[in-house]
Design a protein around this motif. Structure first.
Motif, PDB file in Angstrom:
ATOM      1  N   LYS A  35       0.845  -1.205   0.000  1.00  0.00           N
ATOM      2  CA  LYS A  35       0.000   0.000   0.000  1.00  0.00           C
ATOM      3  C   LYS A  35       0.881   1.255   0.000  1.00  0.00           C
ATOM      4  CE  LYS A  35      -4.165  -1.252   2.495  1.00  0.00           C
ATOM      5  NZ  LYS A  35      -4.705  -1.167   3.870  1.00  0.00           N
ATOM      6  N   ASP A  36       1.917   1.235   0.849  1.00  0.00           N
ATOM      7  CA  ASP A  36       2.846   2.374   0.921  1.00  0.00           C
ATOM      8  C   ASP A  36       3.521   2.600  -0.425  1.00  0.00           C
ATOM      9  OD1 ASP A  36       2.233   2.863   3.514  1.00  0.00           O
ATOM     10  OD2 ASP A  36       4.047   1.964   4.365  1.00  0.00           O
ATOM     11  N   CYS A  37       3.898   1.498  -1.096  1.00  0.00           N
ATOM     12  CA  CYS A  37       4.545   1.618  -2.404  1.00  0.00           C
ATOM     13  C   CYS A  37       3.606   2.310  -3.397  1.00  0.00           C
ATOM     14  CB  CYS A  37       4.938   0.244  -2.935  1.00  0.00           C
ATOM     15  SG  CYS A  37       6.329  -0.471  -2.059  1.00  0.00           S
ATOM     16  N   GLU A  38       2.337   1.949  -3.349  1.00  0.00           N
ATOM     17  CA  GLU A  38       1.355   2.599  -4.227  1.00  0.00           C
ATOM     18  C   GLU A  38       1.272   4.085  -3.908  1.00  0.00           C
ATOM     19  OE1 GLU A  38      -2.654   0.899  -4.367  1.00  0.00           O
ATOM     20  OE2 GLU A  38      -1.644  -1.031  -4.719  1.00  0.00           O
ATOM     21  N   LEU A  39       1.212   4.349  -2.600  1.00  0.00           N
ATOM     22  CA  LEU A  39       1.083   5.726  -2.131  1.00  0.00           C
ATOM     23  C   LEU A  39       2.248   6.591  -2.602  1.00  0.00           C
ATOM     24  CD1 LEU A  39      -1.045   6.998  -0.133  1.00  0.00           C
ATOM     25  CD2 LEU A  39       0.734   6.842   1.607  1.00  0.00           C
ATOM     26  N   TYR A  40       3.467   6.027  -2.539  1.00  0.00           N
ATOM     27  CA  TYR A  40       4.652   6.780  -2.940  1.00  0.00           C
ATOM     28  C   TYR A  40       4.985   6.589  -4.416  1.00  0.00           C
ATOM     29  CZ  TYR A  40       5.406   7.772   1.983  1.00  0.00           C
ATOM     30  OH  TYR A  40       5.259   8.215   3.255  1.00  0.00           O
ATOM     31  N   LYS A  41       4.051   5.945  -5.144  1.00  0.00           N
ATOM     32  CA  LYS A  41       4.189   5.748  -6.598  1.00  0.00           C
ATOM     33  C   LYS A  41       5.510   5.082  -6.978  1.00  0.00           C
ATOM     34  CE  LYS A  41       0.844   9.216  -7.979  1.00  0.00           C
ATOM     35  NZ  LYS A  41       0.038   8.904  -6.824  1.00  0.00           N
ATOM     36  N   ILE A  42       5.855   4.049  -6.232  1.00  0.00           N
ATOM     37  CA  ILE A  42       7.074   3.288  -6.534  1.00  0.00           C
ATOM     38  C   ILE A  42       6.778   2.369  -7.712  1.00  0.00           C
ATOM     39  CG2 ILE A  42       8.676   1.533  -5.613  1.00  0.00           C
ATOM     40  CD1 ILE A  42       8.507   3.051  -2.982  1.00  0.00           C
ATOM     41  N   GLN A  43       7.687   2.343  -8.671  1.00  0.00           N
ATOM     42  CA  GLN A  43       7.477   1.532  -9.879  1.00  0.00           C
ATOM     43  C   GLN A  43       7.341   0.057  -9.535  1.00  0.00           C
ATOM     44  OE1 GLN A  43      10.303   2.158 -12.990  1.00  0.00           O
ATOM     45  NE2 GLN A  43      10.100   4.378 -12.890  1.00  0.00           N
ATOM     46  N   ALA A  44       6.464  -0.620 -10.278  1.00  0.00           N
ATOM     47  CA  ALA A  44       6.156  -2.031  -9.990  1.00  0.00           C
ATOM     48  C   ALA A  44       7.413  -2.894  -9.933  1.00  0.00           C
ATOM     49  CB  ALA A  44       5.195  -2.556 -11.034  1.00  0.00           C
ATOM     50  N   LYS A  45       8.405  -2.604 -10.805  1.00  0.00           N
ATOM     51  CA  LYS A  45       9.614  -3.438 -10.825  1.00  0.00           C
ATOM     52  C   LYS A  45      10.452  -3.275  -9.557  1.00  0.00           C
ATOM     53  CE  LYS A  45      12.648  -0.252 -13.420  1.00  0.00           C
ATOM     54  NZ  LYS A  45      13.434   0.261 -12.308  1.00  0.00           N
ATOM     55  N   ASP A  46      10.241  -2.182  -8.833  1.00  0.00           N
ATOM     56  CA  ASP A  46      11.015  -1.946  -7.618  1.00  0.00           C
ATOM     57  C   ASP A  46      10.302  -2.406  -6.344  1.00  0.00           C
ATOM     58  OD1 ASP A  46      13.208  -0.852  -8.916  1.00  0.00           O
ATOM     59  OD2 ASP A  46      12.284   1.139  -9.002  1.00  0.00           O
ATOM     60  N   VAL A  47       9.074  -2.865  -6.491  1.00  0.00           N
ATOM     61  CA  VAL A  47       8.338  -3.339  -5.313  1.00  0.00           C
ATOM     62  C   VAL A  47       8.760  -4.778  -5.021  1.00  0.00           C
ATOM     63  CG1 VAL A  47       6.046  -3.800  -4.365  1.00  0.00           C
ATOM     64  CG2 VAL A  47       6.397  -1.808  -5.826  1.00  0.00           C
ATOM     65  N   MET A  48       9.108  -5.038  -3.773  1.00  0.00           N
ATOM     66  CA  MET A  48       9.593  -6.370  -3.418  1.00  0.00           C
ATOM     67  C   MET A  48       8.460  -7.390  -3.425  1.00  0.00           C
ATOM     68  SD  MET A  48      12.245  -5.907  -0.264  1.00  0.00           S
ATOM     69  CE  MET A  48      11.646  -4.414   0.520  1.00  0.00           C
ATOM     70  N   HIS A  49       8.778  -8.580  -3.933  1.00  0.00           N
ATOM     71  CA  HIS A  49       7.837  -9.693  -3.813  1.00  0.00           C
ATOM     72  C   HIS A  49       7.874 -10.194  -2.376  1.00  0.00           C
ATOM     73  CE1 HIS A  49       6.978  -9.948  -8.053  1.00  0.00           C
ATOM     74  NE2 HIS A  49       8.270  -9.797  -8.305  1.00  0.00           N
ATOM     75  N   LEU A  50       6.874 -11.007  -2.044  1.00  0.00           N
ATOM     76  CA  LEU A  50       6.774 -11.470  -0.653  1.00  0.00           C
ATOM     77  C   LEU A  50       8.051 -12.162  -0.171  1.00  0.00           C
ATOM     78  CD1 LEU A  50       5.179 -11.922   1.932  1.00  0.00           C
ATOM     79  CD2 LEU A  50       4.104 -13.897   0.882  1.00  0.00           C
ATOM     80  N   LEU A  51       8.632 -13.018  -1.023  1.00  0.00           N
ATOM     81  CA  LEU A  51       9.824 -13.756  -0.599  1.00  0.00           C
ATOM     82  C   LEU A  51      10.989 -12.808  -0.314  1.00  0.00           C
ATOM     83  CD1 LEU A  51      11.162 -16.494  -0.099  1.00  0.00           C
ATOM     84  CD2 LEU A  51      11.776 -16.558  -2.505  1.00  0.00           C
ATOM     85  N   GLU A  52      11.194 -11.836  -1.214  1.00  0.00           N
ATOM     86  CA  GLU A  52      12.276 -10.870  -1.028  1.00  0.00           C
ATOM     87  C   GLU A  52      12.023 -10.036   0.228  1.00  0.00           C
ATOM     88  OE1 GLU A  52      12.756  -8.288  -4.401  1.00  0.00           O
ATOM     89  OE2 GLU A  52      14.566  -7.378  -3.559  1.00  0.00           O
ATOM     90  N   PHE A  53      10.768  -9.652   0.406  1.00  0.00           N
ATOM     91  CA  PHE A  53      10.384  -8.864   1.586  1.00  0.00           C
ATOM     92  C   PHE A  53      10.730  -9.631   2.859  1.00  0.00           C
ATOM     93  CE2 PHE A  53       7.208  -7.661   4.792  1.00  0.00           C
ATOM     94  CZ  PHE A  53       7.371  -6.291   4.823  1.00  0.00           C
ATOM     95  N   LYS A  54      10.427 -10.932   2.867  1.00  0.00           N
ATOM     96  CA  LYS A  54      10.714 -11.759   4.041  1.00  0.00           C
ATOM     97  C   LYS A  54      12.214 -11.846   4.296  1.00  0.00           C
ATOM     98  CE  LYS A  54       7.030 -14.972   4.936  1.00  0.00           C
ATOM     99  NZ  LYS A  54       6.713 -16.396   5.101  1.00  0.00           N
ATOM    100  N   GLN A  55      12.997 -11.944   3.219  1.00  0.00           N
ATOM    101  CA  GLN A  55      14.451 -12.048   3.377  1.00  0.00           C
ATOM    102  C   GLN A  55      15.022 -10.760   3.976  1.00  0.00           C
ATOM    103  OE1 GLN A  55      15.312 -12.984  -0.712  1.00  0.00           O
ATOM    104  NE2 GLN A  55      15.586 -15.153  -0.289  1.00  0.00           N
ATOM    105  N   VAL A  56      14.557  -9.622   3.444  1.00  0.00           N
ATOM    106  CA  VAL A  56      15.043  -8.330   3.947  1.00  0.00           C
ATOM    107  C   VAL A  56      14.630  -8.150   5.401  1.00  0.00           C
ATOM    108  CG1 VAL A  56      14.791  -5.827   3.717  1.00  0.00           C
ATOM    109  CG2 VAL A  56      15.148  -7.224   1.694  1.00  0.00           C
TER     110      VAL A  56
END
Ligand SMILES: [Zn+2]
Ligand SMILES: [Zn+2]
Length: 155
Positions: A35-56
């Protein structure tokens, strides 16, 4: 949640319940992050997938106690704070996780004892420095005229 569930082989139902709620919390925070990524208009390619998010998330949660205990514990390995090998990773460059770079916690300047000064990692700077950030493990200028140390840690 079913994609990357916490995997434990325990017969204890209490443990399974606890890990179920860990999964719920992680997935809820990933949705919040999206939701925050949408709000800040972050490009889709830069939004982390769930697995990457979990790793970070995992690395951020384990690295902070390591930094706090570094006097007692083993020294921090520089590779542990590096970006994962994704499209956003600049090959050959050591860069800290952005989540750590801007967290404003325990970024302390230390003197490098090596003979040669190292390239400053502030992108807009071409200088060399013997000062490095003890958390990010990157060299940054910290002189009367140039404070790349502050610029680097400020969004
Ligand atoms: Zn730092
Ligand atoms: Zn610099």
């Amino acid at each position: 949640m079913s994609y990357y569930r916490v995997f434990i082989k325990s017969k204890k139902w209490t443990l399974r319940v606890i890990f179920h709620f860990v999964d719920v919390a992680v997935c809820a925070s990933w949705l919040e992050y999206k939701k925050d990524c949408e709000l800040y208009k972050i490009q889709a390619k830069d939004v982390m997938h769930l697995l990457e998010f979990k790793q970070v998330l995992g690395r951020c949660l384990t690295i902070v106690p390591q930094l706090q205990n570094r006097k007692r514990g083993r020294p921090l390995n520089i590779s542990e704070v590096m970006q994962p090998t994704t499209s956003r990773f600049v090959r050959g460059e050591v860069r800290p996780l952005q989540e750590l770079q801007y967290d404003r916690m325990e970024h302390l300047p230390y003197h490098d004892v090596s003979q040669e000064a190292t390239r400053c990692k502030n992108p807009k700077c071409t200088g060399r420095s013997r000062i490095y950030c003890n958390k990010c493990k990157v060299h940054l200028c910290l002189t009367k005229d140039r404070n790349c140390f502050v610029i680097f840690h400020t969004k």
